[in-house]
Design an enzyme around this catalytic site. Structure first.
Site, PDB file in Angstrom:
ATOM      1  CG  ASP A 176      -2.076   0.913   1.073  1.00  0.00           C
ATOM      2  OD1 ASP A 176      -2.158   1.601   0.024  1.00  0.00           O
ATOM      3  OD2 ASP A 176      -2.896   0.977   1.994  1.00  0.00           O
ATOM      4  CG  ASP A 203      -6.082  -5.007   2.112  1.00  0.00           C
ATOM      5  OD1 ASP A 203      -6.666  -4.365   1.225  1.00  0.00           O
ATOM      6  OD2 ASP A 203      -5.746  -4.505   3.203  1.00  0.00           O
TER       7      ASP A 203
END
Lengths: 376, 376
Positions: free
Chosen positions: B92, B271
């Site tokens: 990320d 996720d």
């Protein structure tokens, strides 16, 4: 339980042997990882067996009696079934925990009244019910209910305490010998030598304990704050009195050096929380020495933790990665460090055993004590 | 990176596919365990691979940039080498963490100035340096630097924020496309759709993001507190705009039901910290439903956690033993629960994939959502 003494070192009193219980064989000298409430902290049972290569682990009567409680352990068919550890288990009697953890304890001839450290509830431990509790927990080796005096303590306190422990031992044996295991395998009872750091008391206690002729004997009340020389002196004194054909267990010891030195004096079995407790604080034991993982010097050391001792974590993870996890407060850091330290402790006693069998233990030990205790 | 769309469900928009990176194949739909600072909390890499059967895990730019810092990751040869995870990794961009964790953040056209939550040190993240950082971390899939608006937020804030994210995306792409991976394998960049819960903004953002023609696309800014119906509505809206031949990643989602419903709408990748975070609080996801392990009812339930989903912990440990560990505050409790929950999440998406390939996903999903979300 059977014990076969296989070899005694020529240069020292170090011994190699094999203990056989209904849950397998234990090659001595052995270190027993501590699994207080039925879990070796942060370590899976599979890791204990396959990576650490533990042959026997500890449980604790005081803790297991309070949580999860006996009805659940009995329903499971004993601690082995409850926690899934299929090799041998030894349970400490709870005597030490009653003094170190419980509140408002009151020692009487009958036993000890204490309050749970969890919910304050009142309980009574007697030599008889502690035998019954350990029958229900189902350990292969169970310990006598003793009083562990603090260090330092007055001679008279140590003497009275030792005599109480001896009277309690008689009651433990009577109860143990008139009952049977609950799960179809045999259990054995180890008595515990006390006497603080007073030579005459230790001699008297060792002779008394030996006279009970149980299948193994334990040395308690050491590693409680006394100088290390005192610990070795008391250990040597009692080892020379205890029968040669039975295993000797030095309770709560110790550092890698303590273990190697006590092996020299004739001790066969050890347990200690140090490898797991210190692991969670970032102290790593390796075959090369001791590492403080919080130290800046490991931050970019990408070499494996300790590649020569075998096991998953010792070869797979680097010092830099473990340091990162410990500095970041990540759970995996404590897990890796715990497995590393226990893998090392079991490796160390396996190495000791090989050198006893090879006949060069003393020489190896003198070298190894320096190596494993150096701060890297 | 390659993506092969293998099948689309007849009764829904659910898809099955295969993503191929230089670190292996990923069968979609897929759940990606979150390994924020380079560790999936309380889980060994070996367990991720062999028990949980994870195919890709997450790392986080913000966290890894602050600890262990880039020089160490680069010296190791990238995050895969540093933490020993040899399958795919997605990082990320840190956009979300800058807003949720950092102190004194200041958003400008250039980027974001913020203070570390660890030591208060000042840093600047720009679209350009976040690409450089992710090049150095070395994830297979890296994310564009975006602004994630809070929920609820004003239309004008969401619009400005989305437009900033789009301008930043252009800069991300320019930097990414003019640089190369550092470790000899290829990396790919996913842009992120924003627009809060405003339909016209989401449509505009999806169209803009699609026009960049990257190898995969992500949906951000959801699962931040909005009603679940809004989340599904926005997801469906943008999935219908995004190209069919590229994987779609719904960031930060979610419960087992959220995942099954979003798969129905055409999402391929997920996720969420829920399986590991809730595990540490004693909430267990199983194929039969959700268990609160602190509940008295599990105290003597000696049946295995979840024997049908495979994996070590799901079959080896009992509910009663796990409850005992969690109630006693033992580290192994969180470890077992984390592995159980992740094993279940990966089992769930494998099952989903099989039913998509078999052509009966919708029917199976309607049944399964009820089963896995029931409180046992």
């Amino acid at each position: 339980m059977k014990f076969e003494l296989q070899a005694t070192d020529i240069q020292s009193k170090a011994r190699a042997g094999i203990i056989t219980t209904d849950h397998g064989t234990i090659q001595t000298p052995i270190f027993m990882p501590v699994g207080t409430v039925g879990t070796v902290k942060a370590v899976h049972q599979r890791e204990l067996e396959q990576d650490i290569k533990a042959q026997i682990i500890l449980g604790n009567t005081y803790h297991l009696y309070l949580r999860p409680k006996l009805d659940i352990i009995e329903k499971a068919g004993g601690l082995h079934k409850f926690n899934g550890w299929s090799r041998s288990i030894l349970t400490d009697s709870g005597g030490y925990q009653v003094y170190s953890l419980a509140a408002n304890r009151k020692i009487k001839e009958e036993g000890v009244i204490f309050q749970s450290h969890i919910d304050g509830s009142k309980h009574l431990f007697t030599p008889e019910n502690v035998m019954d509790i350990q029958r229900t927990i189902g350990a292969d080796i169970i310990m006598a209910f003793d009083e562990c005096p603090p260090y330092p303590c007055e001679y008279q306190y140590a003497k009275n305490s030792m005599e109480l422990t001896h009277r309690w031992l008689r009651r433990c044996c009577e109860r143990f010998d008139s009952t049977e295991g609950k799960y179809g395998y045999s259990q054995t009872l180890f008595p515990i030598i006390q006497g603080s750091t007073f030579k005459d008391l230790r001699v008297q206690s060792a002779e008394t304990i030996a006279s009970f002729e149980r299948e193994g004997n334990a040395i308690g009340g050491l590693s409680v704050g006394e100088p290390v020389e005192e610990m070795y002196a008391m250990t040597e004194l009692v080892c020379d009195i205890l029968p040669k054909d039975k295993p000797r267990y030095l309770m709560g010891v110790g550092t890698p050096a303590n273990i190697l030195e006590a092996i020299t004096l004739g001790v066969d079995m050890f347990d200690c929380v140090m490898p797991t407790r210190n692991a969670r604080n970032g102290m790593i034991f390796t075959s090369q020495g001791i590492l403080n993982m919080k130290n800046e010097k490991w931050k970019d050391d990408l070499s494996p933790l300790d590649p020569t001792i075998g096991g998953y974590v010792s070869t797979f993870y680097s010092k830099a990665y473990l340091r990162h996890l410990i500095v970041s407060g990540e759970l995996l850091g404590g897990q890796i460090a715990s497995i590393q330290n226990l893998t090392f402790y079991l490796w160390l006693v396996r190495q000791a055993r090989e050198h006893i069998l090879a006949g060069d233990y003393r020489t190896w030990k003198d070298y190894m004590v320096k190596q494993v205790m150096q701060r890297l």
